[in-house]
Design an enzyme around this catalytic site. Structure first.
Site, mmCIF file in Angstrom:
data_model
loop_
_atom_site.group_PDB
_atom_site.id
_atom_site.type_symbol
_atom_site.label_atom_id
_atom_site.label_comp_id
_atom_site.label_asym_id
_atom_site.label_seq_id
_atom_site.Cartn_x
_atom_site.Cartn_y
_atom_site.Cartn_z
ATOM 1 N N PRO A 265 0.941 -1.270 -0.117
ATOM 2 C CA PRO A 265 -0.089 0.030 0.122
ATOM 3 C C PRO A 265 0.913 1.141 -0.274
ATOM 4 O O PRO A 265 1.359 1.669 0.874
ATOM 5 C CB PRO A 265 -0.788 -0.189 1.322
ATOM 6 C CG PRO A 265 -0.005 -1.236 2.287
ATOM 7 C CD PRO A 265 0.787 -1.912 1.386
ATOM 8 N N ASP A 441 5.985 2.335 1.980
ATOM 9 C CA ASP A 441 5.040 1.173 2.347
ATOM 10 C C ASP A 441 4.406 1.381 3.448
ATOM 11 O O ASP A 441 4.977 1.231 4.638
ATOM 12 C CB ASP A 441 6.059 -0.353 2.312
ATOM 13 C CG ASP A 441 5.006 -1.369 2.465
ATOM 14 O OD1 ASP A 441 3.655 -1.314 2.738
ATOM 15 O OD2 ASP A 441 5.193 -2.541 2.242
ATOM 16 N N HIS A 442 2.934 1.756 3.677
ATOM 17 C CA HIS A 442 2.284 2.021 4.712
ATOM 18 C C HIS A 442 2.099 0.773 5.672
ATOM 19 O O HIS A 442 1.734 1.191 6.919
ATOM 20 C CB HIS A 442 0.878 2.506 4.291
ATOM 21 C CG HIS A 442 0.607 3.864 5.282
ATOM 22 N ND1 HIS A 442 0.953 3.901 6.743
ATOM 23 C CD2 HIS A 442 0.145 5.127 4.857
ATOM 24 C CE1 HIS A 442 0.386 5.064 6.953
ATOM 25 N NE2 HIS A 442 0.050 5.863 6.051
ATOM 26 N N ARG A 443 2.191 -0.478 5.335
ATOM 27 C CA ARG A 443 2.426 -1.432 6.367
ATOM 28 C C ARG A 443 3.716 -1.179 7.151
ATOM 29 O O ARG A 443 3.492 -1.815 8.256
ATOM 30 C CB ARG A 443 2.447 -2.739 5.425
ATOM 31 C CG ARG A 443 1.303 -3.032 4.615
ATOM 32 C CD ARG A 443 1.653 -4.408 3.849
ATOM 33 N NE ARG A 443 2.625 -4.072 3.015
ATOM 34 C CZ ARG A 443 3.278 -5.156 2.425
ATOM 35 N NH1 ARG A 443 2.599 -6.555 2.220
ATOM 36 N NH2 ARG A 443 4.492 -4.991 1.375
ATOM 37 N N VAL A 445 5.921 1.652 7.473
ATOM 38 C CA VAL A 445 6.296 3.001 7.934
ATOM 39 C C VAL A 445 4.810 3.778 8.224
ATOM 40 O O VAL A 445 3.989 3.678 7.316
ATOM 41 C CB VAL A 445 6.914 3.621 6.732
ATOM 42 C CG1 VAL A 445 7.431 4.854 7.342
ATOM 43 C CG2 VAL A 445 8.279 2.768 6.475
#
Length: 471
Positions: A265, A441-443, A445
Site C-alpha cells: 500500500p 509502504d504504509h504497512r 512505515v
C-alpha cells in the site's frame, strides 16, 4: 572426434530465457575452454558465455536478437575426445576443470551428476507398438511405468481399468507455452490458456495476452486501421501503429512494478526546500583537491543525507516479510539508484553505503552510472537493496510519486533544482529550490515516521552544517 552441444545454461535469478546479443566466434573457429563465445541478455543484465569445451565451432544454432529458453542448444562444438553425452564428463578429464565459470550465477554449463530426463519413446522404438506420441502422452502415469519397462502400451496388472486402449487417434493439442506467473494470472481471471493466442517468442503466452483476452470478454471489438493506410501523426510513420516487443529489462521492470503496486500500500509525502546552501557546498567541493575529477551533483548530497537520516529513522530501512509475519529492519544501507539505460530502467544498489564518506560515495555513484549505461551491471548489484533514490530532476521534473522497488519500503524522488522567489531572512530572494517526493509502504512505515525522515533529509539539504547537531 565428437560433437558436443552447449545448451543455454540456467543463469539463475528465476530467469527462464535469454536473448542472444552477439557472437564473438564464427563457425569453423577454434575455441578454448572458458573462451568467451558471445553475450546473452537476461532480464537483468548482459552476461558473457564461456565455452564449456575445447574444440572447433561447428554450428551456431541461433543468431543475435533471438530469444532462447534455458536448455535449448545454442552452439555445437567438435571436440578432440568424444566423452559421454551432453552434461557428462570427458574421459579422463575431471569435471572441476571443465566447467566454465559464470561468475555471479552459480550454475555451470554442465552439471555432472544431475539426473537426465528420460526421452519419450516413439513409434520407432524397438519392440514398441506403432502409437502416435500425442496419444501416448495421454496415458495415465501407471501405464507409463509399463512403457518404462520396455512394454509400451501394456497395462500394469491389476490396473487395467485406469488405462485406456491405445489406438491411433487424432493428435492432442500441445499445452500452451507460458510461465508459472502467467498461468496463475489466467487461473485467477478464469481464462482458458488454450484459447489465448501467444504474442511472445515462439508463441509464448504473456501476461498482456491473458489480460487482453480477459478484457476483450467485456469490451466491444475495436476495428484496427487497415494496413498500409498510414494515418500516423508521427513524421515519416508509414502505419497508424508501431508495436514494440516487451522483453528483457522492460519486461522484468513491468512485472516488478505491477507486483509492487498491487502488493504494497503506497503512500507519498512531499517537501519543497531551499537547497541553496547545498548547491553552494557542491560548487566549493568541486574546487577542492580532494574531490578533483569527481562528478558532484545534488544526487550525491542527497544520497549522503539519506544515509545520515536513516541512522535516526531505521524504520524506513526495512522490509515486510509476509511469510514470517514480521517487519525486518536492516542494520545496513544498500542504497539503490534508479538508472535510465538504453535497455530500460534498472536499480543497482551501492552496498554498505552507510559506511562511505562523501568522496567514496561520489566515486561509487559514478561507477554505478557508468556500468549501468554500458549494460554491464552484475546481477548481485541488482539484489539486496534496502532503500532507493530516483533522480527525476535530470528530466526537468519537479515532483512525482515513484513506485517502490520490490522488497523495499521507501523510495525518494529528487526533483529539479530551480531558481525561484523564496522567503529568505524576512525578505523575498531568488533561491535554488527543490522538491523531495517520498513514497513508502504504509504497512511498514507510519505517516509520522515518514514525515520525520523526510524532514531530516530536507534539513540536511537546506543547511548541511545541521549535520553536526544531528549526529
Amino acid at each position: 572426434m565428437g560433437i558436443k552441444v552447449f545448451k543455454l545454461p540456467d543463469l539463475g535469478e528465476g530467469l527462464t530465457e535469454s536473448e542472444i546479443v552477439s557472437w564473438h566466434v564464427a563457425e569453423g573457429d577454434a575455441v578454448q575452454l572458458n573462451q568467451i563465445l558471445g553475450e546473452v541478455e537476461t532480464a537483468k543484465a548482459v552476461v558473457e558465455l564461456p565455452s564449456p569445451f575445447t574444440g572447433v565451432v561447428r554450428t551456431l544454432h541461433e543468431g543475435p536478437g533471438t530469444t532462447v529458453s534455458v536448455g535449448e542448444p545454442i552452439v555445437s562444438i567438435e571436440v578432440e575426445e568424444p566423452g559421454q553425452e551432453d552434461g557428462g564428463k570427458a574421459s579422463g578429464e575431471p569435471a572441476s576443470q571443465r566447467q566454465p565459470n559464470l561468475v555471479g550465477y552459480g550454475a555451470a554449463a554442465e552439471r555432472n551428476g544431475r539426473p537426465a530426463r528420460r526421452p519419450r519413446r516413439t513409434a520407432a522404438a524397438a519392440g514398441a507398438t506403432a502409437v502416435p506420441t500425442a496419444v501416448a502422452e495421454t496415458v495415465p502415469q501407471r501405464a507409463r511405468a509399463a512403457e518404462h519397462n520396455g512394454i509400451a502400451g501394456t497395462p500394469v496388472p491389476g490396473q487395467t481399468q485406469d488405462v485406456p486402449q491405445l489406438m491411433p487417434a487424432a493428435p492432442v493439442a500441445e499445452r500452451p507455452r507460458s510461465t508459472p506467473p502467467v498461468r496463475k494470472l489466467a487461473k485467477d481471471l478464469g481464462v482458458d490458456l488454450a484459447q489465448v493466442v501467444g504474442t511472445g517468442d515462439r508463441g509464448l503466452i504473456t501476461r498482456g495476452d491473458v489480460q487482453n483476452f480477459h478484457d476483450a470478454g467485456s469490451a466491444a471489438p475495436v476495428e484496427a486501421p487497415a494496413p498500409g493506410t498510414g494515418g500516423g501523426w508521427l513524421a515519416g510513420a508509414a502505419e497508424a501503429e508501431t508495436r514494440i516487443p516487451v522483453k528483457g529489462v522492460r519486461k522484468l521492470t513491468a512485472a516488478a512494478m505491477v507486483a509492487s503496486a498491487f502488493t504494497a500500500p503506497h503512500a507519498s509525502s512531499f517537501l519543497t526546500i531551499d537547497a541553496t546552501a547545498s548547491m553552494e557546498l557542491i560548487r566549493r567541493l568541486k574546487e577542492h583537491k580532494a574531490f578533483a575529477g569527481l562528478k558532484l551533483t545534488p544526487l550525491t548530497i542527497t544520497a549522503k543525507a539519506v544515509c545520515l537520516a536513516l541512522g535516526r529513522h531505521p524504520e524506513l530501512n526495512a522490509r515486510w516479510d509476509e511469510s514470517a509475519g514480521e517487519i525486518v529492519q536492516q542494520n545496513y544501507v544498500n542504497l539503490g539508484i534508479a538508472a535510465a539505460t538504453p535497455r530500460g530502467l534498472t536499480v543497482p544498489n551501492i552496498k554498505g553505503a552507510h559506511r562511505l564518506d562523501l568522496r567514496r560515495l561520489a566515486e561509487a555513484l559514478g561507477e554505478l552510472a557508468e556500468t549501468a549505461r554500458a549494460g554491464k551491471t552484475a546481477p548481485s548489484d541488482l539484489r539486496g537493496g534496502t532503500i532507493s533514490i530516483t533522480n527525476i530532476g535530470v528530466f526537468g521534473i519537479d515532483a512525482g510519486t515513484p513506485i517502490l522497488n520490490p522488497g523495499e519500503s521507501a523510495i525518494l524522488a529528487v526533483g529539479a533544482v530551480r531558481r525561484q522567489p523564496w522567503e529568505y531572512r524576512g525578505d523575498v530572494a531568488l533561491r535554488e529550490v527543490v522538491t523531495l517526493s517520498l513514497s513508502f509502504d504504509h504497512r511498514v512505515v507510519d505517516g509520522a515516521q515518514a514525515g520525520r525522515f523526510l524532514a531530516d533529509v530536507g534539513t540536511i539539504l537546506s543547511e548541511p552544517a545541521m549535520v553536526l547537531a544531528m549526529v
